[in-house]
Structures are given as C-alpha cells and as structure tokens.
Write a protein that holds these residues in place. Structure first.
Motif, mmCIF file in Angstrom:
data_model
loop_
_atom_site.group_PDB
_atom_site.id
_atom_site.type_symbol
_atom_site.label_atom_id
_atom_site.label_comp_id
_atom_site.label_asym_id
_atom_site.label_seq_id
_atom_site.Cartn_x
_atom_site.Cartn_y
_atom_site.Cartn_z
ATOM 1 N N PHE A 66 38.545 30.367 54.882
ATOM 2 C CA PHE A 66 37.248 30.859 55.325
ATOM 3 C C PHE A 66 37.016 32.254 54.758
ATOM 4 O O PHE A 66 37.875 33.125 54.860
ATOM 5 N N PHE A 67 35.828 32.419 54.167
ATOM 6 C CA PHE A 67 35.436 33.667 53.530
ATOM 7 C C PHE A 67 34.170 34.202 54.175
ATOM 8 O O PHE A 67 33.508 33.513 54.931
ATOM 9 N N ARG A 68 33.817 35.417 53.789
ATOM 10 C CA ARG A 68 32.541 36.009 54.211
ATOM 11 C C ARG A 68 31.443 35.393 53.341
ATOM 12 O O ARG A 68 31.454 34.209 53.077
ATOM 13 N N GLY A 69 30.540 36.199 52.865
ATOM 14 C CA GLY A 69 29.470 35.733 51.980
ATOM 15 C C GLY A 69 29.992 35.518 50.570
ATOM 16 O O GLY A 69 31.051 36.028 50.196
ATOM 17 N N ALA A 70 29.232 34.802 49.780
ATOM 18 C CA ALA A 70 29.672 34.430 48.431
ATOM 19 C C ALA A 70 29.679 35.595 47.454
ATOM 20 O O ALA A 70 30.274 35.504 46.384
ATOM 21 N N ALA A 71 29.035 36.719 47.790
ATOM 22 C CA ALA A 71 29.038 37.899 46.916
ATOM 23 C C ALA A 71 30.130 38.892 47.305
ATOM 24 O O ALA A 71 30.331 39.885 46.609
ATOM 25 N N CYS A 72 30.853 38.637 48.370
ATOM 26 C CA CYS A 72 31.894 39.556 48.849
ATOM 27 C C CYS A 72 32.940 39.789 47.751
ATOM 28 O O CYS A 72 33.544 38.842 47.256
ATOM 29 N N PRO A 73 33.158 41.047 47.350
ATOM 30 C CA PRO A 73 34.115 41.304 46.276
ATOM 31 C C PRO A 73 35.541 40.896 46.632
ATOM 32 O O PRO A 73 36.268 40.362 45.787
ATOM 33 N N PHE A 74 35.947 41.126 47.878
ATOM 34 C CA PHE A 74 37.302 40.732 48.281
ATOM 35 C C PHE A 74 37.455 39.213 48.237
ATOM 36 O O PHE A 74 38.488 38.689 47.828
ATOM 37 N N CYS A 75 36.407 38.515 48.645
ATOM 38 C CA CYS A 75 36.419 37.051 48.618
ATOM 39 C C CYS A 75 36.541 36.545 47.184
ATOM 40 O O CYS A 75 37.315 35.634 46.895
ATOM 41 N N ASN A 76 35.787 37.140 46.290
ATOM 42 C CA ASN A 76 35.824 36.714 44.895
ATOM 43 C C ASN A 76 37.155 37.043 44.230
ATOM 44 O O ASN A 76 37.620 36.285 43.377
ATOM 45 N N MET A 77 37.786 38.140 44.632
ATOM 46 C CA MET A 77 39.132 38.433 44.126
ATOM 47 C C MET A 77 40.106 37.340 44.573
ATOM 48 O O MET A 77 40.936 36.878 43.793
ATOM 49 N N ARG A 78 39.975 36.923 45.816
ATOM 50 C CA ARG A 78 40.845 35.865 46.333
ATOM 51 C C ARG A 78 40.576 34.536 45.623
ATOM 52 O O ARG A 78 41.501 33.798 45.287
ATOM 53 N N VAL A 79 39.303 34.227 45.393
ATOM 54 C CA VAL A 79 38.960 33.003 44.672
ATOM 55 C C VAL A 79 39.617 33.013 43.295
ATOM 56 O O VAL A 79 40.214 32.019 42.877
ATOM 57 N N ARG A 80 39.540 34.122 42.606
ATOM 58 C CA ARG A 80 40.170 34.226 41.285
ATOM 59 C C ARG A 80 41.676 33.974 41.381
ATOM 60 O O ARG A 80 42.247 33.271 40.560
ATOM 61 N N GLU A 81 42.307 34.514 42.417
ATOM 62 C CA GLU A 81 43.738 34.298 42.621
ATOM 63 C C GLU A 81 44.036 32.814 42.870
ATOM 64 O O GLU A 81 44.993 32.266 42.317
ATOM 65 N N LEU A 82 43.229 32.166 43.675
ATOM 66 C CA LEU A 82 43.431 30.740 43.955
ATOM 67 C C LEU A 82 43.230 29.897 42.699
ATOM 68 O O LEU A 82 43.985 28.950 42.451
ATOM 69 N N ILE A 83 42.221 30.230 41.909
ATOM 70 C CA ILE A 83 41.984 29.494 40.669
ATOM 71 C C ILE A 83 43.189 29.624 39.739
ATOM 72 O O ILE A 83 43.631 28.640 39.148
ATOM 73 N N SER A 84 43.754 30.820 39.652
ATOM 74 C CA SER A 84 44.906 31.027 38.766
ATOM 75 C C SER A 84 46.143 30.267 39.242
ATOM 76 O O SER A 84 47.031 29.977 38.450
ATOM 77 N N SER A 85 46.193 29.914 40.508
ATOM 78 C CA SER A 85 47.335 29.173 41.065
ATOM 79 C C SER A 85 47.074 27.684 41.188
ATOM 80 O O SER A 85 47.945 26.930 41.625
ATOM 81 N N TYR A 86 45.883 27.237 40.833
ATOM 82 C CA TYR A 86 45.492 25.877 41.152
ATOM 83 C C TYR A 86 46.332 24.802 40.474
ATOM 84 O O TYR A 86 46.586 23.763 41.074
#
Length: 178
Positions: free
Chosen positions: A36-56
C-alpha cells in the motif's frame, strides 16, 4: 486492530489501472505481496516501485505475485508511477476500501518522521522523483503484506513513515524459505 501473522488475508476484487481484474482469492497457490502506497506522484512511493521493479526477476523466479495499491485515480497512476512500466499490478483505490480492509493507517507524523531522516530525504531529492504534487495527498503510511499459497499472512509490515517498507532482503529471504 492491525492484521497479524497467521490471519487470513482479506479478499478484494478491483481493477488495476490498466483494466485487469485483480482478485486476491484467485491467486491462492502463489505467494503474494500486497503493498500500500500514498498517491501515485509520491517520491518515496516511486523510489520503492523502482526498487521492486529491479527485484522482480527474483520475485518471478520464486513465484511471487506483487499487487501495489495507490490512493489515486487510474489516470494519476498512468501519469506517475505507471511511467516506470511495472511488471506487476498497480491498483487505484481512491476511496480506500482495501486500505481499510488491511487496516492501513494515515498520520501526519509519518511525514515528520521521514523528514527527520536526512539521508533518506537526500536520496529522495536526488531520485528523479522529487515533486510537490504529493504534498496534498492523504498522509498514508505504507504497509506491506506477505501472503502464502493458502492465503495466510506471513508478514504484516506497517511502516513508521512515508518511505518505510519491508526490506527487499526480507522479501527475498521469505520467498526462498518457503
């Protein structure tokens, strides 16, 4: 009351931002991470998304499905977090119905707690995701749930601030141990 290890993961059925029907109960037999994340523009959320993509690839190799909820519209997701071309599902939940099922919390303290972490703030400012769009978003504190093949919660991680998620190493250790 927060969800606990051993609880049956609450079922949900919503459409992802690209229109795919997502229902947790249909994923029984697979390991699932629900984030669960905040809004889609949240910088911390997008950093986490990038981390998840790199581990996918590691997640996929170990049969882990990932579902990420955003307190945003599908259009906001497409314009922001969706730009990262995630190999997993982003689900808009603007009314917070699934956030409520999983007892995800909101707190202005989450913003102040992350601001007190200068290294995390510097990383966010240098990430390429820094913006002011998310300042008015609901102050949702991230949460992550690792769910086993039978639909039981193996880890319920409730963050302490806007950038606090379960560690990637803990996720990988869990998917490899089961």
């Amino acid at each position: 009351m927060r969800l606990q290890i051993g609880d049956k993961a609450p079922n949900f059925s919503l459409k992802s931002y690209d229109g795919t029907e997502i229902e947790l109960s249909r994923l029984e037999g697979s390991k699932v991470m629900v984030s669960f994340f905040r809004g889609a523009a949240c910088p911390f959320c997008n950093m986490r998304v990038r981390e998840l993509i790199s581990s996918y690839k590691e997640f996929q190799k170990n049969n882990l499905k990932a579902i990420c909820f955003f307190n945003a519209t599908k259009e906001e997701i497409a314009l922001n977090a969706g730009n990262q071309n995630p190999p997993f599902n982003f689900v808009p939940d603007l009314n917070g119905s699934v956030y409520q099922l999983y007892r995800v919390e909101s707190s202005q303290k989450g913003m102040f707690r992350v601001m007190a972490k200068p290294l995390k703030m510097m990383k966010m400012m240098m990430s390429g995701f820094f913006n002011t769009k998310s300042l008015n978003d609901e102050p949702i504190i991230p949460a992550d749930f690792l769910i086993d093949e039978q639909g039981l919660i193996c880890e319920a991680y409730y963050g302490k601030h806007f950038g606090d998620h379960i560690s990637k190493d803990k996720i990988i250790k869990w998917i490899k141990s089961n």
